[in-house]
Motif scaffolding. Sequence first.
Motif, PDB file in Angstrom:
ATOM      1  N   ARG A 237      74.447 -32.715  13.495  1.00  0.00           N
ATOM      2  CA  ARG A 237      73.831 -32.240  12.325  1.00  0.00           C
ATOM      3  C   ARG A 237      74.802 -31.091  11.779  1.00  0.00           C
ATOM      4  O   ARG A 237      74.780 -30.797  10.362  1.00  0.00           O
TER       5      ARG A 237
ATOM      6  N   GLU B  31      67.696 -29.964   4.836  1.00  0.00           N
ATOM      7  CA  GLU B  31      67.455 -31.079   5.916  1.00  0.00           C
ATOM      8  C   GLU B  31      66.432 -31.302   6.329  1.00  0.00           C
ATOM      9  O   GLU B  31      66.178 -29.869   7.884  1.00  0.00           O
TER      10      GLU B  31
ATOM     11  N   ARG C 121      68.385 -39.496   4.614  1.00  0.00           N
ATOM     12  CA  ARG C 121      67.589 -38.360   5.601  1.00  0.00           C
ATOM     13  C   ARG C 121      66.592 -38.574   4.683  1.00  0.00           C
ATOM     14  O   ARG C 121      66.316 -38.573   3.512  1.00  0.00           O
TER      15      ARG C 121
ATOM     16  N   VAL D 150      64.932 -34.787   2.509  1.00  0.00           N
ATOM     17  CA  VAL D 150      65.474 -33.286   2.601  1.00  0.00           C
ATOM     18  C   VAL D 150      64.391 -32.716   1.430  1.00  0.00           C
ATOM     19  O   VAL D 150      63.893 -33.518   1.318  1.00  0.00           O
TER      20      VAL D 150
END
Length: 377
Positions: free
Chosen positions: A375, A203, A182, A184
Amino acid sequence: MKVLVLGAGQLARMMALAGAPLNISISAYDVNSDSIVHPLTQQNLGKGLANAIADADVVTAEFEHIPLPVLAQCQQSGKFFPGEAAIKAGGDRRLEKQLLDNAGVRSANYHIVNSEADFNAAISKLGLPLVFKSALAGYDGKGQWRLKQPEQAAALWQDISAFLAADSTQAIVAEQFIPFQREVSLIGARNSSGEVQVYPLTENHHVNGVLSVSLAVSGNEQLQQQAQQMFTAVANQLNYVGVLAIEFFDVNGELLVNEIAPRVHNSGHWTQQGADVCQFEQHLRAVCDLPLGSTALVRPSLMVNILGEDRVPEQILALPGLHLHWYGKSKRAGRKMGHINLSAAGNAQLKQRFEQLIALLPAAAFPELAQMADRLN
């Protein structure tokens, strides 16, 4: 206190809104027209950078791609924060990579490409797949190429060669492709005495290279500490004053810097409703030499970008915890027109409210939102 912002877009607008309660007056310099404008009304307040600098107590910037003579003039005034070196590093990937190396901060392995020999050396040195990024003026996924297979190299070099030939100031930074879990980002501030305050890690989810959703929830303390250490190293290396954003790749719990932005940042818009002191006020506090404010997450929050749309269903305003922010721009495909902030008392409630928002927004204009809702499980 008077602050002059280089750039007259939505970030200057939001600085003006945040500065008003502190009696900080904001004017904005449009580098394309040499005009001084009011950030909210766009009313013309005059022309000429020299007069605007003379009238200001502090000069700052809302974007990186500023003409070098403008940067030099602002730097010479002694009023410019975060300063010429920081803005240049944010606008030139070559300088950015050198900065990260000097600060001892990890990023993807890279090679500078100015010629076909450099191009071939990058492939040999770094291996495939590779990402090629323009050194200057690349943002929101623009100015990037990917090379996955050796047989694609010749055709890709033709594209890159034509790109380089069109601008003698350009170069390409070739980077190893990072298989990250991911992306961030960390938004933080440093003041003139070296004090650092950072917000919780955010995020991010992108669609077609453009930020779609940023999500701030109570997160992994080990990752937060790692990000803060890297942030502090970069900020100290630059002797930075103001808000700085750093985007990271999360690779199995290890962070690599993707890029820096020496300014307030799209992924920090959630701070307007999710923190006591938003990133825009925090930046003004830092550059005006005022005490930094709290960066604690007061409630789980997220931000949804509004891209290329000049209206959204009015029903969304009935959702609790929702705040709508328009930028006053004329409609254009893909343009950042505004954003939606959504907050709640906890993650479960935020997910419920987000799902309600998703059901009201047109899916074609707001794709892939459900991926970020997942998420919040």
